[in-house]
Every structure is written in C-alpha cells, then in structure tokens.
Design a protein around this motif. Sequence first.
Motif, PDB file in Angstrom:
ATOM      1  N   CYS A  92       0.686  -1.122   0.055  1.00 14.45           N
ATOM      2  CA  CYS A  92       0.074   0.029  -0.261  1.00 14.45           C
ATOM      3  C   CYS A  92       0.883   1.175  -0.004  1.00 14.45           C
ATOM      4  N   SER A  94       0.325   4.142   0.950  1.00 14.88           N
ATOM      5  CA  SER A  94      -0.195   5.084   2.031  1.00 14.88           C
ATOM      6  C   SER A  94      -0.043   4.903   3.337  1.00 14.88           C
ATOM      7  N   CYS A  95      -0.760   3.107   3.961  1.00 15.91           N
ATOM      8  CA  CYS A  95      -0.128   2.957   4.797  1.00 15.91           C
ATOM      9  C   CYS A  95       1.754   1.682   5.166  1.00 15.91           C
ATOM     10  N   CYS A 132      -4.964   0.208  -0.201  1.00 14.64           N
ATOM     11  CA  CYS A 132      -5.231  -0.586   0.715  1.00 14.64           C
ATOM     12  C   CYS A 132      -7.202  -0.447   0.780  1.00 14.64           C
ATOM     13  N   CYS A 135      -7.100   2.189   3.516  1.00 12.91           N
ATOM     14  CA  CYS A 135      -6.647   3.616   2.900  1.00 12.91           C
ATOM     15  C   CYS A 135      -7.236   4.202   1.984  1.00 12.91           C
TER      16      CYS A 135
HETATM   17 ZN   LIG Z   1      -2.791   1.455   2.925  1.00 17.22          ZN
END
Ligand SMILES: [Zn+2]
Length: 137
Positions: A92, A94-95, A132, A135
């Motif tokens: 992912c 973002s995370c 994901c 997110c």
């Molecule tokens: Zn994520």
Amino acid sequence: MAIDFVSRLHDAGLRVTEQRLAALAEVEKHGHISAEDLRQRVADKTGSISTQAIYDIVHTLTSVGILREIKPNGSVALYEVETGDNHHHLVCRSCQRLEVVPCAVGYVPCLQAHIDHGFDIDEAEVIYWGLCPSCRS
Ligand SMILES: [Zn+2]
Ligand SMILES: [Zn+2]
Ligand SMILES: [Zn+2]
C-alpha cells in the motif's frame, strides 16, 4: 513445516551460530520483517545483539540465498526466508501494508524482457503498488 536451517547454513558454507539460527527462526515466524524489528526479537531471545551484527547476518544470509530481501521504494528493506516459490508483494502506497501475491508463473524469471541485451536473466522483481481498502475509504 520446520526448515532445517542448520543444513542450509552448512550447504552455504556458513558457520552455524546461535545468533544466525535465532535470526532465521524469527524471520521464519514473522516473514517480511525489517532488520530493526528482527534485532529486537533476536535480542529478546539471545540477550543483546548490535544493529551492525544483525545487518551483517541478514546481508550474509541474503547473499547466499537463505533469506530474500524485499525493498519497496521509500520503505525499509524487509526480509523473509527464501522458499523458492517466487511470490510477489503487494504494497500500500499510503500505510505500507504488505500482502503476498502468488506468482502466476511460479519460477524465475517470470517476466520475459522483450529485449535482453544478451543477458542471461535470472530474476524479475515485481512489486504491485496501490492503496489498501482501509486507505481507500
Ligand atoms: Zn493502506
Ligand atoms: Zn514475501
Ligand atoms: Zn511472477
């Protein structure tokens, strides 16, 4: 399925040490682990171990093919036991959550370059990137 790490170290011509075995056992248990997480887990098992020592261990074990290193862009390197299944990773953006994706082909290199420039290609590294579900919402 327990992996016989003592034989794998022998086969690679490496000395079997308590720290190497402890590191391998932890990587097997917690696949896709960073060197720092691994250092803490090994320290919990064997007393203390320096950052330099853990980097030496993972680099040595990666260079002989006992461990596999995954290096998502912008993230720390992660380690897992090399099982030869040639799976890929989904990360992912973002995370940094990481999931495993089975290889559609199953053997390396699973991507054939259209132009190989005369190289004998033995690996194609694939990382799928995206967001994901948590997110995205
Ligand atoms: Zn994520
Ligand atoms: Zn993996
Ligand atoms: Zn593949």
